[in-house]
Design an enzyme around this catalytic site. Structure first.
Site, PDB file in Angstrom:
ATOM      1  N   ARG A  91      43.980  49.976  47.183  1.00  0.00           N
ATOM      2  CA  ARG A  91      43.089  49.176  46.330  1.00  0.00           C
ATOM      3  C   ARG A  91      41.646  49.443  46.528  1.00  0.00           C
ATOM      4  NH1 ARG A  91      43.170  42.730  44.731  1.00  0.00           N
ATOM      5  NH2 ARG A  91      45.005  43.450  43.294  1.00  0.00           N
ATOM      6  N   HIS A 112      44.445  48.263  36.271  1.00  0.00           N
ATOM      7  CA  HIS A 112      45.388  47.569  37.261  1.00  0.00           C
ATOM      8  C   HIS A 112      46.715  47.748  36.650  1.00  0.00           C
ATOM      9  CE1 HIS A 112      46.681  44.876  40.182  1.00  0.00           C
ATOM     10  NE2 HIS A 112      46.030  43.648  39.748  1.00  0.00           N
ATOM     11  N   GLN A 115      49.944  45.118  37.617  1.00  0.00           N
ATOM     12  CA  GLN A 115      49.912  43.851  37.153  1.00  0.00           C
ATOM     13  C   GLN A 115      50.549  43.745  35.698  1.00  0.00           C
ATOM     14  OE1 GLN A 115      48.250  40.897  38.363  1.00  0.00           O
ATOM     15  NE2 GLN A 115      49.369  39.987  36.691  1.00  0.00           N
ATOM     16  N   ASP A 164      41.356  36.904  32.011  1.00  0.00           N
ATOM     17  CA  ASP A 164      41.169  37.295  33.314  1.00  0.00           C
ATOM     18  C   ASP A 164      39.548  36.736  33.875  1.00  0.00           C
ATOM     19  OD1 ASP A 164      41.223  38.365  36.116  1.00  0.00           O
ATOM     20  OD2 ASP A 164      41.061  40.407  35.457  1.00  0.00           O
ATOM     21  N   CYS A 222      46.227  37.161  35.201  1.00  0.00           N
ATOM     22  CA  CYS A 222      46.813  37.858  36.610  1.00  0.00           C
ATOM     23  C   CYS A 222      46.501  36.911  37.691  1.00  0.00           C
ATOM     24  CB  CYS A 222      46.260  39.221  36.556  1.00  0.00           C
ATOM     25  SG  CYS A 222      44.384  39.105  36.789  1.00  0.00           S
ATOM     26  N   ARG A 282      55.152  39.742  40.287  1.00  0.00           N
ATOM     27  CA  ARG A 282      54.585  41.072  40.835  1.00  0.00           C
ATOM     28  C   ARG A 282      55.562  41.565  41.839  1.00  0.00           C
ATOM     29  NH1 ARG A 282      49.156  41.698  41.111  1.00  0.00           N
ATOM     30  NH2 ARG A 282      49.792  43.472  42.011  1.00  0.00           N
TER      31      ARG A 282
HETATM   32  N1   CP Z   1      46.437  39.620  40.397  1.00  0.00           N
HETATM   33  C1   CP Z   1      46.142  40.300  41.651  1.00  0.00           C
HETATM   34  O1   CP Z   1      46.302  41.485  41.810  1.00  0.00           O
HETATM   35  O2   CP Z   1      45.958  39.375  42.585  1.00  0.00           O
HETATM   36  P1   CP Z   1      45.473  39.871  44.043  1.00  0.00           P
HETATM   37  O3   CP Z   1      43.964  40.420  43.781  1.00  0.00           O
HETATM   38  O4   CP Z   1      45.525  38.416  44.893  1.00  0.00           O
HETATM   39  O5   CP Z   1      46.130  40.955  44.548  1.00  0.00           O
HETATM   40  N1  NVA Z   2      39.681  42.089  36.908  1.00  0.00           N
HETATM   41  C1  NVA Z   2      40.106  41.351  38.360  1.00  0.00           C
HETATM   42  C2  NVA Z   2      41.305  41.406  38.867  1.00  0.00           C
HETATM   43  C3  NVA Z   2      41.819  40.717  39.999  1.00  0.00           C
HETATM   44  C4  NVA Z   2      43.150  40.805  40.371  1.00  0.00           C
HETATM   45  C5  NVA Z   2      38.992  41.953  39.586  1.00  0.00           C
HETATM   46  O1  NVA Z   2      39.073  43.454  39.369  1.00  0.00           O
HETATM   47  O2  NVA Z   2      38.546  41.461  40.349  1.00  0.00           O
END
Ligand code: CP
Ligand code: NVA
Length: 321
Positions: free
Chosen positions: A111, A138, A141, A229, A270, A298
């Site tokens: 990440r 992502h 997800q 989101d 998400c 997930r």
């Molecule tokens: N939805 C998601 O990816 O959550 P986190 O940021 O908690 O990993």
């Molecule tokens: N769009 C959000 C998703 C978090 C899981 C972000 O990138 O912060």
């Protein structure tokens, strides 16, 4: 498309529809196996002895815990790494880090706040690299989202999903998912928050049914699933937050907007959610919301993904007795 080299999972568009469907089938099989058991929960540990390195340079609750628990349930181990505590923090290159970690672990999740870092890691790693979220996409997800929709309502193929809100990373992967899994997508975003043109061009070229609008009611009209989101992603600057809130407020999913969707439409998010911003409490807590099933999935979806990534030739048998 035949992949050579490690089984990277960088974006949904990189995999063919058959492989993606198999990943979800294995996921569903393993979920059933796990749910049907009392003790021992996991007599089969097909990834025993394997290690997954999880590199997180941004916060995470679901991605971290689901990958860590998922690999352990399959008999393997997880190592959580934060770049600030690694030599990356002192300037060691991503390329060298990738070459070293490839000697220790069997796959990597990253990440990152810099999309290019994921691609650099994947180019240099000799083990599979999984995208655990970048500012651009992502994909893990969306595997969970499709699994969730299908558990509640059956095949996504031919169904209509609606997105309303920011044209962010999750929307990009939803667009790719629509093309690969054969559902229609209507996305409403403010004009200056639309998803990147290249993903829309790609969807069109692939024959996807993806429509972009600035009107949330038009997007949601008759839809089978309404998805949104946060209005401020991790990669967005805090300074923009007031501007974003103002621009995005017409895109909030409230009961009136939900009423435009099909009567049996599902609501997905998400998480983490910001109640009163992108969604109202009544929708989030209401009977159409499946957000916590989505979060649980997930884990299951990623176990399917880990099977494909690390399971070798026999990965399709992971979900079977
Ligand atoms: N939805 C998601 O990816 O959550 P986190 O940021 O908690 O990993
Ligand atoms: N769009 C959000 C998703 C978090 C899981 C972000 O990138 O912060």
């Amino acid at each position: 498309t035949k992949q050579t080299g490690p089984r990277h999972f960088l974006d949904l568009k990189d995999l063919d529809a058959t492989t993606l469907r198999q990943i979800l089938d294995v996921a569903a099989g393993m979920k059933q196996m796990q749910k049907g058991r009392r003790f021992p929960l996991h007599p089969r540990v097909p990834l025993a002895g394997r290690a997954l390195g999880i590199i997180l340079s941004k916060p995470s609750t679901r991605t971290r815990v689901s990958f860590e628990v998922g690999i352990r349930q399959l008999g393997g181990d997880a190592v959580i790494l934060t770049p600030a505590d690694m030599q990356i923090g002192r300037g060691e290159t991503i390329t060298d880090t990738a070459r070293v970690l490839s000697r220790f672990v069997d796959a990597l999740v990253l990440r990152t706040g810099r999309t290019e870092n994921l691609h650099e890691l994947a180019r240099a790693a000799s083990v599979p690299v999984i995208n655990g979220l970048t500012p651009a996409s992502h994909p893990v997800q969306i595997l969970a989202d499709i699994l969730t929709y299908e558990e509640h309502r059956g095949p996504v193929k031919g169904r209509t999903f609606a997105w309303t809100g920011d044209g962010n990373n999750v929307l990009v992967s939803l667009i790719e998912g629509a093309v690969r899994f054969g559902f229609k997508l209507r996305a409403a975003t403010p004009a200056d928050m639309a998803p990147p043109q290249d993903v829309l061009d790609w969807a069109k070229k692939e024959g996807g049914d993806v429509v972009l609008t600035t009107d949330p009611r038009a997007a949601v009209d008759g839809a089978n699933c309404v998805v949104t989101d946060t209005w401020l992603s991790m990669s967005d600057s805090e300074e923009e937050s007031a501007m974003r809130l103002a621009k995005l407020s017409p895109y909030r999913v409230d009961a009136a907007l939900m009423a435009q969707a099909a009567p049996d439409a599902l609501f997905m998010h998400c998480l983490p959610a910001h109640i009163g911003e992108e969604v109202t409490e009544d929708v989030f807590e209401g009977p159409q919301s499946v957000v916590f099933d989505e979060a649980e999935n997930r884990l299951h979806a990623q176990k399917g993904l880990l099977a494909w990534t690390m399971g070798g030739e026999n990965w399709l048998s992971f979900g079977k007795e």
